[in-house]
Design a protein around this motif. Structure first.
Motif, PDB file in Angstrom:
ATOM      1  N   PHE A 125       0.837  -1.203   0.000  1.00  0.00           N
ATOM      2  CA  PHE A 125       0.000   0.000   0.000  1.00  0.00           C
ATOM      3  C   PHE A 125       0.868   1.247   0.000  1.00  0.00           C
ATOM      4  O   PHE A 125       1.918   1.289   0.657  1.00  0.00           O
ATOM      5  CB  PHE A 125      -0.905   0.022   1.235  1.00  0.00           C
ATOM      6  CG  PHE A 125      -1.864  -1.120   1.313  1.00  0.00           C
ATOM      7  CD1 PHE A 125      -3.160  -0.987   0.839  1.00  0.00           C
ATOM      8  CD2 PHE A 125      -1.477  -2.342   1.869  1.00  0.00           C
ATOM      9  CE1 PHE A 125      -4.054  -2.045   0.913  1.00  0.00           C
ATOM     10  CE2 PHE A 125      -2.355  -3.406   1.944  1.00  0.00           C
ATOM     11  CZ  PHE A 125      -3.651  -3.246   1.460  1.00  0.00           C
ATOM     12  N   ASP A 129      -2.694   5.408   0.892  1.00  0.00           N
ATOM     13  CA  ASP A 129      -3.708   4.367   0.926  1.00  0.00           C
ATOM     14  C   ASP A 129      -3.734   3.687   2.288  1.00  0.00           C
ATOM     15  O   ASP A 129      -4.795   3.349   2.822  1.00  0.00           O
ATOM     16  CB  ASP A 129      -3.439   3.340  -0.171  1.00  0.00           C
ATOM     17  CG  ASP A 129      -4.675   2.508  -0.506  1.00  0.00           C
ATOM     18  OD1 ASP A 129      -5.762   2.870  -0.025  1.00  0.00           O
ATOM     19  OD2 ASP A 129      -4.537   1.523  -1.240  1.00  0.00           O
ATOM     20  N   ARG A 133      -7.010   3.592   4.755  1.00  0.00           N
ATOM     21  CA  ARG A 133      -7.585   2.372   5.322  1.00  0.00           C
ATOM     22  C   ARG A 133      -7.596   2.423   6.849  1.00  0.00           C
ATOM     23  O   ARG A 133      -8.572   2.015   7.492  1.00  0.00           O
ATOM     24  CB  ARG A 133      -6.799   1.140   4.857  1.00  0.00           C
ATOM     25  CG  ARG A 133      -7.121   0.713   3.437  1.00  0.00           C
ATOM     26  CD  ARG A 133      -6.423  -0.586   3.104  1.00  0.00           C
ATOM     27  NE  ARG A 133      -6.884  -1.089   1.826  1.00  0.00           N
ATOM     28  CZ  ARG A 133      -7.377  -2.315   1.629  1.00  0.00           C
ATOM     29  NH1 ARG A 133      -7.494  -3.147   2.639  1.00  0.00           N
ATOM     30  NH2 ARG A 133      -7.765  -2.706   0.435  1.00  0.00           N
ATOM     31  N   ARG A 239      -3.617  -0.896  -6.856  1.00  0.00           N
ATOM     32  CA  ARG A 239      -2.413  -0.431  -6.163  1.00  0.00           C
ATOM     33  C   ARG A 239      -1.177  -0.500  -7.044  1.00  0.00           C
ATOM     34  O   ARG A 239      -0.146   0.105  -6.744  1.00  0.00           O
ATOM     35  CB  ARG A 239      -2.188  -1.279  -4.895  1.00  0.00           C
ATOM     36  CG  ARG A 239      -3.270  -1.122  -3.861  1.00  0.00           C
ATOM     37  CD  ARG A 239      -3.203  -2.222  -2.818  1.00  0.00           C
ATOM     38  NE  ARG A 239      -3.443  -3.546  -3.394  1.00  0.00           N
ATOM     39  CZ  ARG A 239      -3.573  -4.660  -2.684  1.00  0.00           C
ATOM     40  NH1 ARG A 239      -3.480  -4.593  -1.375  1.00  0.00           N
ATOM     41  NH2 ARG A 239      -3.796  -5.814  -3.261  1.00  0.00           N
TER      42      ARG A 239
END
Length: 474
Positions: A125, A129, A133, A239
């Protein structure tokens, strides 16, 4: 009970689709008098994903459409109710689930957190990102009263990383039970339509990095036999936009292009037929919250070759062989064995037994979920009516339920106290017996001491007599 089911998943995330199907089929596995009414909640943003869910829409009692949509499929429009706002729509259901990684303050609902992958594989990630999350997870854990995860492994992660919220979570696993029509189709015909060989292994994962396709491709290159591999799944990782190109480059570099078929995202009905026809199902993933692939394998009675993850072992699929996620050579050995030892499907007997077992699991799962929903609705209504100073039958029912619960707890405590009392009586009796034994032992010692004293006196007398005899002889 009326349950509103927000549309989850799409071509970008097939696992979400499979989860919805599993939850809906679990409710439909219940006896008729236990089944809730199920309504799919559809918003404007869901319009492009509707077709991916089409194969199980007939199981729903109706559709709640929020906002204007230009073209609704006929199957939906026939049973649709249209609302301008979410608030208007939510008034027509009693509970909303699954709310995927989000919250609905003011409504009766439960949030579903699929997994905590970003904590285990942060390298996959971007920093932005990862924070996104993490913020979303913390928001849900803070705001939601009811949180569902699909495995004990996921709950363990939640306790490890977010321990203050562990009291909110409940584990409700899901299982794959297929429409009976699936078993009426001929998987040989489906496999032929995709121009597949007679013998092949299949991997049904989206092409995301954590699904570990790269290691699977290297394992194929290491096999001693000409193992054929079929891969299905959406071919884009948001991603890493170049991931599929990198995998294709690896296939070319290792010279296994003629042994690997990349089919991309295909209809679910076709995917099931290809799994039925396969020699075995391969699940090489580096991380899962609760693997839909493993559950598909269980539901079809198929052999599965799976990465040695804690959650895979928790799922405990009957015919499974594990391999180290970092060992392509170990995986290659298992691929070779399956390729030469297994027979192409379908195995009708194994499928029937598997579906019967899954049916039992689904009913247990559905009842557990309904129990959670019922409790959540009672608490929600209690709060709602308490905040307005009002009362309702639901409040009274909740209070009655709570009284019954307290009575049960009181009975349990009384039983525990009685058991402790009985244990104490037994201990007292045992101590009294030991005391009596000790007294008898003491009396015995006193008696023996008297005897010893008498013997000592007699011995002393003998000694004196001997001395007198000696003097006389002298």
């Amino acid at each position: 009970m009326r349950i509103g089911i927000p549309l989850v998943g799409g071509t970008h995330w097939h696992g979400g689709i499979t989860y919805l199907e599993a939850i809906i089929r679990a409710f439909r596995a219940l006896p008729q008098d236990e089944q809730p009414k199920l309504y799919l909640l559809i918003g404007k943003s869901h319009e492009r994903d509707l077709s991916a869910h089409s194969y199980f829409l007939s199981l729903l009692d109706g559709f709640i459409v929020i906002g204007y949509m230009e073209a609704l499929p006929e199957e939906i429009s026939k049973k649709a109710r249209l609302f301008g706002t979410f608030h208007e729509a939510a008034d027509h259901v009693d509970f909303i689930f699954p709310v995927n990684s989000d919250c609905l303050p003011g409504y009766a609902y439960a949030s579903w957190l699929p997994d905590f992958q970003h904590r285990h594989l942060p390298q996959l990630f971007s920093a932005a990102d990862f924070l996104l999350r993490e913020d979303a997870t913390n928001f849900v854990l803070t705001a939601a009263d009811n949180i569902v995860v699909s495995s004990e492994t996921a709950k363990k992660d939640l306790i490890q990383y977010y321990s203050p919220y562990s009291g909110k979570v409940e584990v409700v696993p899901f299982f794959s039970r297929f429409d009976p029509d699936c078993f009426e189709q001929n998987p040989i015909v489906t496999a032929s339509s995709y121009q597949l060989p007679e013998r092949y292994l299949i991997c049904c994962n989206q092409f995301w990095q954590h699904k570990n396709h790269a290691m699977l491709i290297r394992a194929i290159a290491l096999t001693e036999h000409p193992v054929q591999l079929v891969c299905t799944g959406a071919e884009e990782d948001y991603r890493n936009k170049d991931w599929l190109a990198q995998l294709k480059s690896l296939i070319s570099e290792l010279g296994v292009g003629d042994r690997i078929s990349l089919l991309g995202f295909i209809p679910r009905v076709d995917q099931i037929q290809l799994m039925r026809r396969s020699l075995a199902i391969v699940q090489p993933s580096l991380f899962e919250g609760w693997s839909t692939v493993m559950e598909d394998a269980r539901g079809l009675g198929k052999m599965v070759i799976a990465s040695d993850l804690e959650v895979h072992r928790e799922q405990a699929v009957p015919n499974v062989h594990y391999f180290d996620t970092k060992s392509a050579s170990e995986l290659a050995v298992l691929l070779d064995q399956a390729y030469i030892e297994q027979l192409p499907g379908p195995d009708v007997t194994a499928e029937r037994k598997a579906q019967e077992e899954v049916g039992r699991r689904q009913i247990n799962s559905a009842r557990k979920l309904l129990g959670l929903i019922d409790r959540a609705i009672h608490i929600h209504e209690l709060r709602k009516f308490s905040s307005t100073g009002g009362r309702s039958v639901c409040v009274e029912r909740h209070q009655t339920s709570r009284i019954l619960q307290l009575n049960e707890e009181l009975v349990e405590k009384e039983e525990l106290a009685q058991a402790k009392h009985e244990a104490l009586v037994r201990l007292t009796e045992s101590l009294e017996e030991k005391h009596e034994g000790l007294m008898r032992l003491t009396e015995s010692l006193v008696e023996k001491e008297a005897v010893i004293q008498e013997l000592s006196t007699a011995l002393e007398a003998c000694r004196s007599s001997l001395l007198n005899l000696d003097k006389g002889n002298v």
